[in-house]
Motif scaffolding. Structure first.
Motif, PDB file in Angstrom:
ATOM      1  N   TRP A  78       0.832  -1.207   0.000  1.00  0.00           N
ATOM      2  CA  TRP A  78       0.000   0.000   0.000  1.00  0.00           C
ATOM      3  C   TRP A  78       0.862   1.250   0.000  1.00  0.00           C
ATOM      4  O   TRP A  78       0.538   2.237  -0.664  1.00  0.00           O
ATOM      5  CB  TRP A  78      -0.931   0.003   1.219  1.00  0.00           C
ATOM      6  CG  TRP A  78      -2.056  -0.987   1.132  1.00  0.00           C
ATOM      7  CD1 TRP A  78      -2.431  -1.729   0.036  1.00  0.00           C
ATOM      8  CD2 TRP A  78      -2.971  -1.346   2.170  1.00  0.00           C
ATOM      9  NE1 TRP A  78      -3.513  -2.522   0.340  1.00  0.00           N
ATOM     10  CE2 TRP A  78      -3.869  -2.305   1.634  1.00  0.00           C
ATOM     11  CE3 TRP A  78      -3.114  -0.959   3.503  1.00  0.00           C
ATOM     12  CZ2 TRP A  78      -4.899  -2.870   2.390  1.00  0.00           C
ATOM     13  CZ3 TRP A  78      -4.139  -1.513   4.262  1.00  0.00           C
ATOM     14  CH2 TRP A  78      -5.028  -2.461   3.709  1.00  0.00           C
ATOM     15  N   ARG A  83      -1.328   4.276  -1.421  1.00  0.00           N
ATOM     16  CA  ARG A  83      -2.753   4.091  -1.160  1.00  0.00           C
ATOM     17  C   ARG A  83      -3.120   4.731   0.176  1.00  0.00           C
ATOM     18  O   ARG A  83      -2.450   4.511   1.185  1.00  0.00           O
ATOM     19  CB  ARG A  83      -3.101   2.602  -1.129  1.00  0.00           C
ATOM     20  CG  ARG A  83      -4.565   2.320  -0.856  1.00  0.00           C
ATOM     21  CD  ARG A  83      -4.885   0.848  -0.954  1.00  0.00           C
ATOM     22  NE  ARG A  83      -6.209   0.546  -0.467  1.00  0.00           N
ATOM     23  CZ  ARG A  83      -6.738  -0.670  -0.402  1.00  0.00           C
ATOM     24  NH1 ARG A  83      -6.027  -1.698  -0.836  1.00  0.00           N
ATOM     25  NH2 ARG A  83      -7.941  -0.859   0.080  1.00  0.00           N
ATOM     26  N   ALA A  85      -4.993   4.215   2.639  1.00  0.00           N
ATOM     27  CA  ALA A  85      -5.768   3.249   3.421  1.00  0.00           C
ATOM     28  C   ALA A  85      -5.770   3.660   4.891  1.00  0.00           C
ATOM     29  O   ALA A  85      -4.711   3.906   5.473  1.00  0.00           O
ATOM     30  CB  ALA A  85      -5.182   1.850   3.260  1.00  0.00           C
TER      31      ALA A  85
END
Length: 239
Positions: A78, A83, A85
Motif C-alpha cells: 500500500w 494508497r 488506506a
C-alpha cells in the motif's frame, strides 16, 4: 499573481501544499517502513493497533489468523502504491508520533507557509487541516517543525476517519458542520484538483497550489484560482 480570498476559515492540505511531497514519501515513509512489524508485535494489547491490523486483514482478504509478516507485506504494498488506506495511516501515525516525540523526526514546511499562517491568524482567521494522514500524525508533525511548535495555530484537524475521503463532497460538508461555519466562509488550499472540486461542490472557496517541482505543479486546475506560494493569497477575513 495574487489571488484575493474572503473567508473566516482556512482549511489546508499538507503534502504538496504545506510541505514537500518528499517529506512524506521519503522521510516519513522510510521511517515507518521498517518499524511497522515491530510496532504491531510490541503493542498486541493496544485496541487501536488491533483494530488497524483487523482492518488490514479484512481489506486485503487475509485470513484472520494471518501473521505479522503477511500484514506488513500488505502495508508495504500500500505504501508503494501510495494508497490512502485508513489502517495504514493509523499505524503510520502512531509510529510517527513516537518519532517526533523522540526528536528523530522534524517537519520542514515550505518557506512561505509559516509566515502566512501566522499573518492569517493575526488577522483573525481560523486555521484547520484536512489531510489523508491521521489526526495523530498531523498533530505530531506540527509539534516538531523547523519553525518550532505550530500546534497553537490550528483550531481543527480532519482526516479520512473523522471527515471522509478527500475527493468526495460529503467529507467537506461534514467538516463545514463541525466548524459550525457557512460553506462560503471556508476556503480550502490544496495541490490536488479533484480535492478542490469536491470542496467547491460543497460550497467552499478554493485555491490550488501549483508548487514548482511538486507532482501536481502542471495539473489542470480548471476554474480554481491557482498560486505557487501562500503569500500570493490575499486573505480578507470575515468578521
Amino acid at each position: 499573481m495574487s489571488v484575493p480570498v474572503t473567508a473566516r476559515w482556512v482549511v489546508l492540505d499538507i503534502e504538496g501544499t504545506m510541505t514537500a511531497t518528499s517529506q512524506v514519501h521519503v522521510v516519513l515513509y522510510d521511517y515507518a517502513r521498517p518499524r511497522l512489524g515491530p510496532w504491531i508485535d510490541e503493542h498486541p494489547d493496544d485496541p487501536v493497533v488491533r483494530e488497524a491490523v483487523a482492518q488490514v486483514k479484512a481489506e486485503a482478504g487475509l485470513d484472520a489468523a494471518a501473521g505479522t509478516a503477511e500484514v506488513v507485506s500488505v502495508l508495504h504494498s500500500w505504501m508503494d502504491a501510495d494508497r490512502k488506506a485508513t489502517p495504514l495511516k493509523t499505524l503510520q501515525g502512531l509510529i510517527w508520533s513516537e518519532g517526533y516525540a523522540r526528536g528523530e523526526l522534524t517537519t520542514e514546511c515550505f518557506p512561505d507557509v509559516v509566515p502566512a499562517l501566522r499573518r492569517w491568524r493575526e488577522r483573525g482567521a481560523q486555521l484547520a487541516v484536512f489531510s489523508s494522514g491521521s489526526v495523530a500524525a498531523q498533530v505530531a508533525s506540527f509539534s516538531h517543525t523547523t519553525e518550532g511548535d505550530l500546534r497553537e495555530l490550528f483550531s481543527g484537524h480532519f482526516d479520512t476517519v473523522n471527515a471522509g475521503p478527500k475527493k468526495e463532497r460529503p467529507s467537506y460538508e461534514a467538516i463545514t458542520e463541525h466548524l459550525e461555519a457557512e460553506p462560503g466562509a471556508v476556503v480550502f488550499l490544496s495541490d490536488v484538483p479533484a480535492e478542490l472540486d469536491a470542496a467547491a461542490a460543497a460550497g467552499w472557496r478554493t485555491v490550488g497550489l501549483a508548487r514548482p517541482g511538486e507532482p501536481h505543479a502542471e495539473a489542470d486546475f480548471g476554474a480554481h484560482p491557482v498560486v505557487s506560494r501562500f503569500d500570493e493569497v490575499e486573505l480578507e477575513v470575515i468578521a
